[in-house]
Scaffold this active site. Structure first.
Site, PDB file in Angstrom:
ATOM      1  N   LYS A  74     -16.214  41.018  20.416  1.00  0.00           N
ATOM      2  CA  LYS A  74     -16.666  40.045  19.399  1.00  0.00           C
ATOM      3  C   LYS A  74     -16.498  38.602  19.896  1.00  0.00           C
ATOM      4  CE  LYS A  74     -14.112  39.609  15.473  1.00  0.00           C
ATOM      5  NZ  LYS A  74     -13.730  38.200  15.242  1.00  0.00           N
ATOM      6  N   SER A  75     -15.345  38.307  20.484  1.00  0.00           N
ATOM      7  CA  SER A  75     -15.100  36.934  20.967  1.00  0.00           C
ATOM      8  C   SER A  75     -16.081  36.566  22.075  1.00  0.00           C
ATOM      9  CB  SER A  75     -13.686  36.830  21.559  1.00  0.00           C
ATOM     10  OG  SER A  75     -12.730  36.893  20.553  1.00  0.00           O
ATOM     11  N   ARG A  77     -19.391  33.758  22.268  1.00  0.00           N
ATOM     12  CA  ARG A  77     -19.452  32.702  23.301  1.00  0.00           C
ATOM     13  C   ARG A  77     -20.707  32.839  24.147  1.00  0.00           C
ATOM     14  NH1 ARG A  77     -14.433  33.394  21.599  1.00  0.00           N
ATOM     15  NH2 ARG A  77     -12.814  31.853  21.977  1.00  0.00           N
ATOM     16  N   SER A 100      -4.487  28.494  19.666  1.00  0.00           N
ATOM     17  CA  SER A 100      -5.705  29.038  19.062  1.00  0.00           C
ATOM     18  C   SER A 100      -6.890  28.840  19.998  1.00  0.00           C
ATOM     19  CB  SER A 100      -5.995  28.350  17.725  1.00  0.00           C
ATOM     20  OG  SER A 100      -7.336  28.561  17.358  1.00  0.00           O
ATOM     21  N   ASP A 154      -4.761  39.889  17.144  1.00  0.00           N
ATOM     22  CA  ASP A 154      -5.699  40.708  16.370  1.00  0.00           C
ATOM     23  C   ASP A 154      -5.256  42.170  16.258  1.00  0.00           C
ATOM     24  OD1 ASP A 154      -7.259  38.523  15.882  1.00  0.00           O
ATOM     25  OD2 ASP A 154      -8.712  38.949  17.470  1.00  0.00           O
ATOM     26  N   LYS A 166      -5.751  34.364   8.721  1.00  0.00           N
ATOM     27  CA  LYS A 166      -6.850  35.149   9.308  1.00  0.00           C
ATOM     28  C   LYS A 166      -7.855  35.507   8.207  1.00  0.00           C
ATOM     29  CE  LYS A 166      -5.538  34.963  13.486  1.00  0.00           C
ATOM     30  NZ  LYS A 166      -6.352  34.174  14.426  1.00  0.00           N
ATOM     31  N   ARG A 175     -10.031  44.166   9.789  1.00  0.00           N
ATOM     32  CA  ARG A 175      -8.943  44.798  10.563  1.00  0.00           C
ATOM     33  C   ARG A 175      -7.914  45.484   9.657  1.00  0.00           C
ATOM     34  NH1 ARG A 175     -10.464  43.199  15.635  1.00  0.00           N
ATOM     35  NH2 ARG A 175     -10.984  41.000  15.859  1.00  0.00           N
TER      36      ARG A 175
HETATM   37  C1  S3P Z   1     -10.731  34.357  18.438  1.00  0.00           C
HETATM   38  C2  S3P Z   1      -9.487  33.804  18.465  1.00  0.00           C
HETATM   39  C3  S3P Z   1      -8.379  34.236  17.602  1.00  0.00           C
HETATM   40  C4  S3P Z   1      -8.648  35.615  17.027  1.00  0.00           C
HETATM   41  C5  S3P Z   1     -10.042  35.773  16.501  1.00  0.00           C
HETATM   42  C6  S3P Z   1     -11.058  35.512  17.604  1.00  0.00           C
HETATM   43  C7  S3P Z   1     -11.779  33.784  19.310  1.00  0.00           C
HETATM   44  O1  S3P Z   1      -8.248  33.313  16.535  1.00  0.00           O
HETATM   45  O2  S3P Z   1      -7.708  35.912  16.014  1.00  0.00           O
HETATM   46  O3  S3P Z   1     -10.251  37.077  15.996  1.00  0.00           O
HETATM   47  O4  S3P Z   1     -12.826  34.433  19.497  1.00  0.00           O
HETATM   48  O5  S3P Z   1     -11.577  32.675  19.818  1.00  0.00           O
HETATM   49  P1  S3P Z   1      -7.419  31.947  16.745  1.00  0.00           P
HETATM   50  O6  S3P Z   1      -8.051  31.217  17.831  1.00  0.00           O
HETATM   51  O7  S3P Z   1      -7.542  31.205  15.454  1.00  0.00           O
HETATM   52  O8  S3P Z   1      -6.019  32.391  17.017  1.00  0.00           O
END
Ligand code: S3P
Length: 430
Positions: free
Chosen positions: A9-10, A14, A158, A313, A340, A386
């Site tokens: 997902k992350s 991007r 973060s 996560d 979250k 989650r």
């Molecule tokens: C993410 C960063 C995390 C994570 C989120 C996805 C990202 O959050 O908990 O599910 O894709 O950069 P934070 O950056 O707020 O910790």
């Protein structure tokens, strides 16, 4: 048994953003077809990017980028739905662009803190306005390009904050230095470095620092395969470890970026027997490989503040595992869980207690006393994918009888989660 999980997902979000901002045609594979990725893709389309539909099967798509200065003001609000990553990263992009746009989202997203990204963006010269509640979306972004350079010390570790500032610098033509107390996931840095962007990282006494040097005005297109989401794999590996599949499970082609895999250390400390294989393919900036979990005798562990950013996560599934482990599982230094998709400390404590598990709640975490009794009850997922999936795994192990109020929540990050879980459990009965 081998299992493929959907794309990360992350990384997907991007890749969608960077391909949209590139000059020329990117070729990308393995994108997540899920709620959060869809929300980000929809917003990019409204900003004038001719983004094709995300295929359900991870097949290749070409994305024709509009260039770093090619976004157009949308005619309607940008609705980021449930996606914190999409919202925060795109706020950075919008802040650096010459567009005027209003960002909105669902109730969960509206409750999430935005000062953490808006403060640094405003310090760079971004024109932002909170339209309803101070520090929250809806937020209107006005013309602010070009932005000023910034050296920002984030109070929280973060990746969303760090990436938002880096993207603002990239699009707004500003040098940026971001220091965070501990290293958060580094997908943005890796993808930018792979495209030849001047980016460097270092440990500093205050924590971890990333620097975007003189940004160029062109970003080259990507040729990239998104690995499976190791955070999604965590649920399947937990199912195997707790014996729910009656056999070992191997999640193949999952991302093994070290800023994401600390949960494997936690699982190992809990007694989970794991095998990690990382073939040296050397063609991507994101390491990937396979992880196998075997049915194991699990016991409690302590998750400490230092490891929280790299396991953030997976804390819901670790807490759920703690409920049927021997002994005590403690999670501390995890106050970020409160902001979250839901207040995950509250969501976990409420539901575990409802199942009859002994839990102590702390401001920054929780302590769970494992039990061998069968767990029974109806889970309130509080709109959080989650939480729904963590208890979904518990529902499939031992003699537990657990119902989830809204199983569809898993579509945000893991489409096909329930049929997969059922298939894995049924196989164990045949
Ligand atoms: C993410 C960063 C995390 C994570 C989120 C996805 C990202 O959050 O908990 O599910 O894709 O950069 P934070 O950056 O707020 O910790």
């Amino acid at each position: 048994m081998k299992v493929h999980v959907p794309g990360d997902k992350s990384i997907t979000q991007r890749v969608l953003i960077l391909s949209s901002l590139a000059s020329g045609e990117s070729r990308v594979r393995g994108l997540l077809y899920g709620g959060d990725a869809e929300a980000t893709a929809r917003a990019l389309r409204m900003l004038g990017v001719p983004l094709p539909s995300i295929p359900r099967d991870g097949s290749e798509v070409s994305i024709t980028g509009v260039g770093l200065d090619g976004l157009k003001s949308p005619s309607q609000d940008l609705d980021l739905g449930n996606s914190g990553t999409g919202a925060r990263l795109l706020l950075g992009v919008l802040a650096g662009s010459e567009v005027v746009a209003t960002m909105v989202g669902d109730t969960s997203l509206q409750a999430r803190p935005m000062h953490r990204v808006c403060d640094p963006l405003e310090a760079m010269g971004a024109q932002l306005e909170y339209l309803d509640v101070e520090g929250h979306i809806p937020i209107r972004v006005d013309h602010s390009h070009p932005l000023r350079s910034i050296e920002w010390r984030s109070p929280v570790a973060s990746a969303q904050v760090k990436s938002s500032i880096l993207l603002a610098g990239l699009v707004g033509g500003a040098r940026t230095i971001v220091t965070e107390p501990r290293r958060s996931r580094d997908h943005t840095e890796r993808l930018l470095a792979q495209r030849g962007v001047a980016i460097s990282t270092r440990d500093v006494p205050e924590g971890h620092q990333v620097e975007l040097g003189d940004p160029s005005n062109v970003l080259s297109p990507l040729d990239f395969s998104v690995p499976g989401d190791v955070s999604s794999a965590a649920f399947i590996l937990a199912l195997a470890a707790l014996g729910g599949a009656g056999t070992s499970i191997t999640t193949v082609n999952v991302g093994l970026n070290p800023t994401r895999t600390a949960f494997l250390d936690v699982f190992a400390r809990m007694g989970v027997s794991l095998t990690i294989e990382e073939p040296d393919r050397g063609y991507t900036c994101e390491p990937q490989g396979s992880v196998t979990a075997n049915p194991s005798e699990v016991h409690g562990t302590d998750v400490i503040a230092e490891e929280v950013p790299s396991v953030i996560d997976e804390l819901p599934i670790i807490a759920a595992m703690g409920a049927c482990s021997k002994g005590i599982t403690t999670i501390r230094g995890a106050g970020e869980l409160r902001v979250k998709e839901s207040d995950r400390i509250h969501s976990l404590v409420h539901n575990l207690r409802m199942l009859g598990v002994e839990v102590t709640e702390y401001e920054d975490g929780l302590e769970i006393e494992g039990t061998s009794r069968p767990l029974t009850g109806r889970i309130q997922a509080f709109g959080d994918h989650r939480i729904a999936m963590a208890f979904g795994v518990l529902a499939k192990v031992r003699k537990n009888h657990i119902e989830i109020d809204d199983p569809t929540l898993s579509d945000v990050s893991f489409p096909g989660f329930w049929p997969l879980l059922d298939a894995l459990v049924q196989r164990s009965h045949t």
